[in-house]
Design an enzyme around this catalytic site. Structure first.
Site, short mmCIF file in Angstrom:
data_model
loop_
_atom_site.label_atom_id
_atom_site.label_comp_id
_atom_site.label_asym_id
_atom_site.label_seq_id
_atom_site.Cartn_x
_atom_site.Cartn_y
_atom_site.Cartn_z
N LYS A 119 0.59 -1.40 -0.16
CA LYS A 119 -0.35 -0.29 0.21
C LYS A 119 0.59 1.57 0.17
O LYS A 119 0.37 1.63 1.16
CB LYS A 119 -0.82 -0.27 1.20
CG LYS A 119 -1.82 -1.20 0.91
CD LYS A 119 -3.21 -0.48 0.11
CE LYS A 119 -4.17 0.94 1.12
NZ LYS A 119 -4.82 0.97 0.11
N ASP A 173 -4.46 -4.12 -1.79
CA ASP A 173 -6.63 -3.81 -1.61
C ASP A 173 -7.07 -4.18 -2.69
O ASP A 173 -7.97 -4.91 -2.57
CB ASP A 173 -7.69 -2.83 -1.19
CG ASP A 173 -7.02 -1.55 -1.62
OD1 ASP A 173 -5.77 -1.60 -2.19
OD2 ASP A 173 -7.23 0.20 -1.14
MG LIG Z 1 -9.63 -0.91 -0.40
#
Ligand SMILES: [Mg+2]
Ligand SMILES: [Mg+2]
Lengths: 370, 370
Positions: free
Chosen positions: A193, A226
Site C-alpha cells: 500500500k 486492496d
Molecule cells: Mg480499499
C-alpha cells in the site's frame, strides 16, 4: 546419489497419521533407489510437552538445524489448552521458524479440477488455478517494536504496533519470488500500500530495483494490496507469483486458499537463509490445515496436504522437480478417480481412509514412474 | 417539516452527470412535499483547481461544515496528473474527511438479484447478500507516527509505519456498528488480529466492553481478520455488520464489494463527530467508483451508486429509512426490468443512458410512493 537428511516432526492430533503416509512414500523412494533419504523423527507441540515439558526439545532443535529439510505435521489440541504460554504447542513451530530464520512462506493455491465444484467461486473462475503466494514471514507489523498497550489515564489505553522493513528483508524475499517465477510462468506481482504506507513505498522501490538489477527477464507488476485482493476474487488466474509482506500475506494467502475450495488440502513451505557451511537453504514444509484433534486416530484424516508438502520439499529443497510433478499428478489422478476422504466426500465418490488414500497415491506414483 | 441543508460536490469526470440524477430526485421530493432539501453546489478536485488553484476552496469547506450532509461525486483525471501534490484532486476529499472528522466509513455490500450473475462467486453464495462493513477511517497504520523512511547506511533503508489506536477511537466506531446492527439484523462481527497485534488485543477488549455496557441486546462475535476474509469469500451471508480497523477495513470492504459483482454500483457513507451546537452528526456520502474520465460527458455513466449514496444520506443523516428503502427498491425494480447502463450491459437487456436510468428510477419511486 546424494543422501538427504530429513527431520520428521509429526506433532499432535492427525499429524502422526498423515506423516505416516509421507513415510510410506519415502520408504518406496528409498527402496527403489529413486532417491536416498535418511529420516529422523522428533517431537513437537503437545507431544513434546508430554514427554519433556517443552514445546520442542533442544535435542530436536539441534536435529532440525542439522537436517536438510524439516517435514512438519500439525500441533495443538484441547489437551494442552492450559499449559503455560511459553510452552504452548504453537511455540514449537515459532521456535523453529525463528531459529531456522524462515523468512519466506510459500503458499500455493492450486485448484484440483476434480474439486473445483467445492469452491464458492464459479468453476470457470478457479478451475486450473495455480498461484504461488510468497509471504514475508519474520518482519513487519507482527514483530516490530514498540509493540505495547499503555494506560494513558482517564480510562484510556493506547495500543501500538510497528511495521518495520529494511532494504535487505525486501531484497531477499523478492529474490525468492523471482526465482520461483522463473520455474513457473515467469511473472511476479508485488503487493503493498505505497499510497498510504512508507513501508509500501520502500517495498515497491526495492522490488523494482532487485528486478531491474537481477531479474529483468521476469515480468514484474505492482498492485495495491486492496485492489490485489479484489483481483484475487474476480480473476485469480491473472496471477502467477504474488510477493507481499507479512500482514498482507497473512490475509491474501488465506483468501487465495479459500478460492480453491479445498483449504484442507493445501501445502506450504517456509524457506530460510542459506547455511554458510553447507550452502543449503534451511526449510520446513507443513500442511496448511491444523491438528484436527476431533478426528485424530480414526483414520479419517486427509493426507493430501501433508503428501503435497513433502512434494514441495522435493521441489524446493532437493531440486527434484520432476519427481514433485509426479507426486502432484498422482494426487490429481486419485482425486479424478473419485476417491475421497471424509472431509471432501461428495455424491458419487468413493470413501477412503487415510491409509487407503496414501496407498492410492503411491500406486499412482508407481504407475507414473514405471 | 424540517428543512435539510445539502452541499452537493459533483467533482470531476462523470461526477456532474451522476449528481444531476440525484438532483432530479431531490427536485421531485421537494416538489411533492415529501421532504424539504435546501441544496448548495460547490467545487472539489480538479474542477476546484481549475477555478481556484486549490482542491477545495475555504468557502466550500465552510459550506461543508455548515451543511447537514455532503453529497460527493468523484474527483481526478489525467488533466490534473501534474498539478502540485498538495492540491491534487484527492486532497480535496482528504481535507473534507479530516475537517469533518469522518471516522466511520460505511461500505454496504449488496448483491442485486438481477446482477448476481456478474459475480465471480456462485449465485447461491451471493444472491441476496446484504453486508455492512464499518471501517475506522481516521486512525491506525495509515496515520500513526513515526512514519518514515530512513537511510541507515551500507545501502540500507528502514521504513516505519505505526499502528496506533486509543480506547476512545475504538469505542466510537464500535458504537456506530452496534447502532447500525440494531436497525439491521442485530449482529456485529468485530475483526482484528489479536493473536499477533497489540492493537488487536485492545480492539477486542474495548469492543467487548462497549458491547457488554451499552449494546448487550446485539449479538457480538469476534473473528481474526484473516479467517474473517476467508469466511467473506466462502459464506458471506453469515455476516450482518462487520466492524474493523482502517487497514483491515480497506482490504475487507473491497473484497466484500467484489463479491457483489457490481463494484461500480456501490455507495458509501462516512460519518463524523456529532456537532456540539446542532447535535447533528457530520456526514459525507459518495459512490465507491471513481471519476471515470474516459467516459465523462458521454451519457454512459451509471448513476446507481450515486443515487444509492443519496439513499444512504436519507437513511443515516435524516432518519428517512422508509424513503431510503423505497429508493433501494426502485433501483432493484429498474434492474429487474432489464434496463442497463453500458457498464453492466449483458445479453437480453435494454441499453440506457445516464439520464434514462435516472428517469426510470424516479418513475419507479413515484410508483412506490403513490
Ligand atoms: Mg480499499
Ligand atoms: Mg492467515
Amino acid at each position: 546419489m546424494a543422501t538427504h537428511k530429513l527431520l520428521l516432526l509429526p506433532g499432535d492430533g492427525i499429524g502422526p497419521e498423515v506423516m505416516a503416509e509421507v513415510q510410506r512414500l519415502i520408504d518406496w523412494l528409498n527402496a527403489q533407489g529413486i532417491a536416498s533419504f535418511e529420516t529422523e523423527q522428533g517431537l513437537v507441540g503437545g507431544s513434546a510437552y508430554d514427554a519433556h515439558k517443552v514445546s520442542i526439545s533442544e535435542g530436536d532443535m539441534a536435529k532440525a538445524l542439522a537436517a536438510d529439510a524439516v517435514i512438519f505435521g500439525a500441533v495443538g489440541g484441547p489437551k494442552w489448552d492450559s499449559v503455560p504460554y511459553e510452552v504452548r504447542p504453537e511455540a514449537g513451530l515459532l521456535r523453529l521458524r525463528k531459529d531456522l530464520e524462515l523468512f519466506a512462506n510459500l503458499r500455493p493455491a492450486v485448484c484440483y479440477p476434480a474439486l473445483a465444484e467445492a469452491s464458492s467461486l464459479k468453476r470457470e473462475v478457479v478451475e486450473g488455478l495455480d498461484i504461488m503466494i510468497v509471504r514475508e514471514l519474520t518482519g513487519g507489523v507482527y514483530f516490530g517494536e514498540p509493540k505495547t498497550i499503555t494506560d494513558i489515564g482517564n480510562g484510556q489505553k493506547r495500543a501500538i504496533d510497528t511495521q518495520v522493513y529494511d532494504t535487505y528483508e525486501i531484497e531477499r524475499i523478492g529474490r525468492v519470488a523471482f526465482e520461483l517465477a522463473r520455474k513457473r510462468r515467469n511473472k511476479v506481482t508485488s503487493m503493498e500500500k505505497r499510497n498510504v504506507m512508507k513501508s509500501g513505498v520502500l517495498w515497491n522501490e526495492v522490488m523494482t530495483q532487485v528486478h531491474a538489477r537481477e531479474y529483468a527477464d521476469v515480468t514484474l507488476e505492482h498492485q495495491l494490496a486492496d485492489s490485489g485482493g479484489m483481483n484475487l476474487v474476480k480473476t485469480p488466474k491473472q496471477f502467477d507469483v504474488i510477493v507481499t509482506d507479512n500482514l498482507f500475506g497473512d490475509m491474501l494467502s488465506d483468501i487465495a486458499a479459500m478460492l480453491t475450495g479445498s483449504l484442507g488440502m493445501l501445502p506450504s513451505a517456509s524457506l530460510g537463509k542459506v547455511d554458510a557451511k553447507t550452502k543449503k537453504r534451511r526449510s520446513l514444509f507443513e500442511p496448511v490445515h491444523g491438528s484436527a484433534p476431533d478426528i485424530a486416530g480414526k483414520g479419517l484424516a486427509n493426507p493430501i496436504a501433508m503428501i503435497s508438502s513433502f512434494g514441495m520439499a522435493l521441489r524446493y529443497s532437493f531440486d527434484m522437480g520432476d519427481l514433485a510433478d509426479k507426486v502432484d499428478a498422482a494426487i490429481a489422478a486419485v482425486l479424478a478417480s473419485g476417491l475421497r476422504t471424509a472431509d471432501i466426500k461428495s455424491e458419487g465418490t468413493t470413501a477412503a481412509s487415510t491409509t487407503q488414500m496414501g496407498e492410492a497415491i503411491l500406486k499412482e506414483l508407481q504407475k507414473l514412474h514405471a
